[in-house]
Motif scaffolding. Structure first.
Motif, PDB file in Angstrom:
ATOM      1  N   UNK A   1       6.037  11.845  10.356  1.00  0.00           N
ATOM      2  CA  UNK A   1       5.983  11.681   8.927  1.00  0.00           C
ATOM      3  C   UNK A   1       4.466  11.835   8.283  1.00  0.00           C
ATOM      4  N   UNK A   2       4.417  12.008   7.085  1.00  0.00           N
ATOM      5  CA  UNK A   2       3.082  12.055   6.559  1.00  0.00           C
ATOM      6  C   UNK A   2       2.996  10.648   5.754  1.00  0.00           C
TER       7      UNK A   2
ATOM      8  N   UNK B   1       1.349   7.500  11.084  1.00  0.00           N
ATOM      9  CA  UNK B   1       1.621   8.805  10.527  1.00  0.00           C
ATOM     10  C   UNK B   1       1.067  10.166  10.963  1.00  0.00           C
ATOM     11  N   UNK B   2       1.315  11.048  10.307  1.00  0.00           N
ATOM     12  CA  UNK B   2       0.660  12.523  11.025  1.00  0.00           C
ATOM     13  C   UNK B   2      -0.817  12.370  11.102  1.00  0.00           C
ATOM     14  N   UNK B   3      -1.203  11.891   9.793  1.00  0.00           N
ATOM     15  CA  UNK B   3      -2.753  11.846   9.734  1.00  0.00           C
ATOM     16  C   UNK B   3      -3.434  10.998  10.831  1.00  0.00           C
ATOM     17  N   UNK B   4      -3.060  10.294  11.675  1.00  0.00           N
ATOM     18  CA  UNK B   4      -3.239   9.749  12.700  1.00  0.00           C
ATOM     19  C   UNK B   4      -3.564  10.433  14.150  1.00  0.00           C
TER      20      UNK B   4
ATOM     21  N   UNK C   1       7.044  19.703   2.174  1.00  0.00           N
ATOM     22  CA  UNK C   1       6.142  18.582   0.789  1.00  0.00           C
ATOM     23  C   UNK C   1       5.073  19.303   0.309  1.00  0.00           C
ATOM     24  N   UNK C   2       4.384  20.045   1.259  1.00  0.00           N
ATOM     25  CA  UNK C   2       2.972  20.802   0.797  1.00  0.00           C
ATOM     26  C   UNK C   2       3.606  21.869  -0.186  1.00  0.00           C
TER      27      UNK C   2
ATOM     28  N   UNK D   1       0.860  -1.262  -0.155  1.00  0.00           N
ATOM     29  CA  UNK D   1      -0.180  -0.042  -0.024  1.00  0.00           C
ATOM     30  C   UNK D   1       1.000   1.303  -0.111  1.00  0.00           C
ATOM     31  N   UNK D   2       0.415   2.464   0.072  1.00  0.00           N
ATOM     32  CA  UNK D   2       1.179   3.664   0.030  1.00  0.00           C
ATOM     33  C   UNK D   2       2.022   3.840   1.561  1.00  0.00           C
ATOM     34  N   UNK D   3       1.434   2.910   2.329  1.00  0.00           N
ATOM     35  CA  UNK D   3       2.257   3.085   3.585  1.00  0.00           C
ATOM     36  C   UNK D   3       3.377   2.196   3.527  1.00  0.00           C
TER      37      UNK D   3
END
Length: 136
Positions: free
Chosen positions: A113-114, A28-31, A131-132, A12-14
């Motif tokens: 990390x993202x 990750x950061x989104x968590x 990164x953004x 997966x992307x992870x």
């Protein structure tokens, strides 16, 4: 509560792949935990230049053997199961896995990390903000 299994992350992307390592990004950061956590495999007989200028990292070895060398001082530290090392000064270093087998590490990063980061030519991971900006 967050529950993840390695088999759900693979392919997966992870599951980020590079020439000398792969990183299975468990948190990750989104968590929203304030740090990220990874199962990183350094491939047998390889070395990787790393210099986390934007992150602090704690690393715990669960399998395999290798070494970490601080570039600035030349100090070399043996890594084996049960060893923790923390890059608390944004240490410029070489990470090596012995040729006998892969080195399995559990790593935590602050800031988190993202998920898509790979080392640049200097061994650095960009921050989420950098990164953004590159994506815009």
């Amino acid at each position: 509560m967050i529950v993840r299994r390695m088999q759900d992350i693979l392919n997966t992307p992870r599951d980020v792949q590079a020439k000398t390592w792969c990183s299975r990004r468990l948190l990750l950061a989104e968590d929203g935990m304030g740090f990220s956590m990874h199962h990183t495999v350094i491939y047998a007989g390889t070395e990787t230049h790393i210099w986390y200028q934007n992150h602090l990292e704690g690393v715990y070895c669960v399998q395999g053997t290798g070494s970490v060398e601080l570039i600035d001082t030349g100090e070399v530290f043996k890594i084996e199961p049960g060893t923790l090392y923390a890059l608390n000064k944004h240490d410029n270093h070489m990470l090596r896995a012995d040729p006998e087998g892969d080195l399995h590490l559990i790593c935590s990063f602050n800031p988190p990390l993202v998920g898509t980061e790979v080392h640049d030519e200097n061994g650095v991971y960009a921050t989420a903000e950098q990164m953004k900006q590159k994506a815009a």
